[in-house]
Design a protein around this motif. Structure first.
Motif, mmCIF file in Angstrom:
data_model
loop_
_atom_site.group_PDB
_atom_site.id
_atom_site.type_symbol
_atom_site.label_atom_id
_atom_site.label_comp_id
_atom_site.label_asym_id
_atom_site.label_seq_id
_atom_site.Cartn_x
_atom_site.Cartn_y
_atom_site.Cartn_z
ATOM 1 N N PRO A 53 -5.473 7.084 9.082
ATOM 2 C CA PRO A 53 -5.480 7.610 7.706
ATOM 3 C C PRO A 53 -4.178 7.337 6.949
ATOM 4 O O PRO A 53 -3.519 8.249 6.450
ATOM 5 C CB PRO A 53 -5.682 9.104 7.920
ATOM 6 N N TYR A 54 -3.786 6.080 6.904
ATOM 7 C CA TYR A 54 -2.533 5.709 6.240
ATOM 8 C C TYR A 54 -2.754 4.481 5.368
ATOM 9 O O TYR A 54 -3.690 3.731 5.571
ATOM 10 C CB TYR A 54 -1.443 5.376 7.266
ATOM 11 N N GLU A 55 -1.797 4.250 4.483
ATOM 12 C CA GLU A 55 -1.797 3.027 3.693
ATOM 13 C C GLU A 55 -1.279 1.893 4.580
ATOM 14 O O GLU A 55 -0.422 2.105 5.431
ATOM 15 C CB GLU A 55 -0.886 3.198 2.474
ATOM 16 N N TYR A 56 -1.827 0.689 4.393
ATOM 17 C CA TYR A 56 -1.442 -0.471 5.197
ATOM 18 C C TYR A 56 -0.942 -1.539 4.243
ATOM 19 O O TYR A 56 -1.719 -2.108 3.495
ATOM 20 C CB TYR A 56 -2.646 -0.980 5.996
ATOM 21 N N PHE A 57 0.348 -1.802 4.263
ATOM 22 C CA PHE A 57 0.947 -2.684 3.271
ATOM 23 C C PHE A 57 0.738 -4.171 3.554
ATOM 24 O O PHE A 57 0.754 -4.974 2.642
ATOM 25 C CB PHE A 57 2.438 -2.373 3.113
ATOM 26 N N ASP A 58 0.560 -4.549 4.803
ATOM 27 C CA ASP A 58 0.385 -5.952 5.163
ATOM 28 C C ASP A 58 -1.101 -6.259 5.383
ATOM 29 O O ASP A 58 -1.485 -6.890 6.349
ATOM 30 C CB ASP A 58 1.204 -6.270 6.419
ATOM 31 N N ARG A 59 -1.913 -5.816 4.464
ATOM 32 C CA ARG A 59 -3.368 -5.928 4.603
ATOM 33 C C ARG A 59 -3.859 -7.308 4.164
ATOM 34 O O ARG A 59 -3.244 -7.975 3.354
ATOM 35 C CB ARG A 59 -4.044 -4.849 3.782
ATOM 36 N N ASP A 60 -5.019 -7.670 4.723
ATOM 37 C CA ASP A 60 -5.681 -8.907 4.313
ATOM 38 C C ASP A 60 -6.547 -8.670 3.085
ATOM 39 O O ASP A 60 -6.669 -9.537 2.228
ATOM 40 C CB ASP A 60 -6.566 -9.443 5.444
#
Length: 110
Positions: A53-60
């Motif tokens: 349940p977190y933000e993912y900054f290196d997302r595709d």
């Protein structure tokens, strides 16, 4: 329903995916709108599936949808491409990788 309840429900659905044959790194962030608004990510890395349940900054790719739409996608009751076409699912980032969401959902262990 609260975001925490929604996340627990949808996490369980995603964790049923069989990622044993996924040879690449996939990272999807989901932005949930409406009453159950919140953010979570799904990552496949080294044959392991993570749903947090977190933000993912290196997302595709990043998906934005209502909780109801995402729930139906996670349950396999609707196609993510259809929801995108109907503008109920917004997609940003790599379209090639975003299309793998459907494969991930369809790979649920039986």
């Amino acid at each position: 329903m609260t975001y925490a309840e929604f996340f627990a429900e949808v996490r369980e659905k995603f964790m049923q995916a069989d990622v044993s044959d996924v040879g690449e790194h996939l990272a999807f962030q989901f932005n949930i709108t409406g009453e159950e608004s919140g953010i979570f990510y799904v990552e496949v890395k080294d044959g392991q599936l993570h749903v947090e349940p977190y933000e993912y900054f290196d997302r595709d790719a990043m998906f934005t949808a209502s909780a109801d739409t995402l729930r139906k996608i996670a349950e396999g009751k609707t196609d993510p491409v259809k929801e995108f076409t109907l503008r109920r699912l917004k997609v940003e980032g790599s379209i090639d990788k975003a299309l793998k969401l459907k494969d991930l959902i369809e790979s649920k262990r039986r």
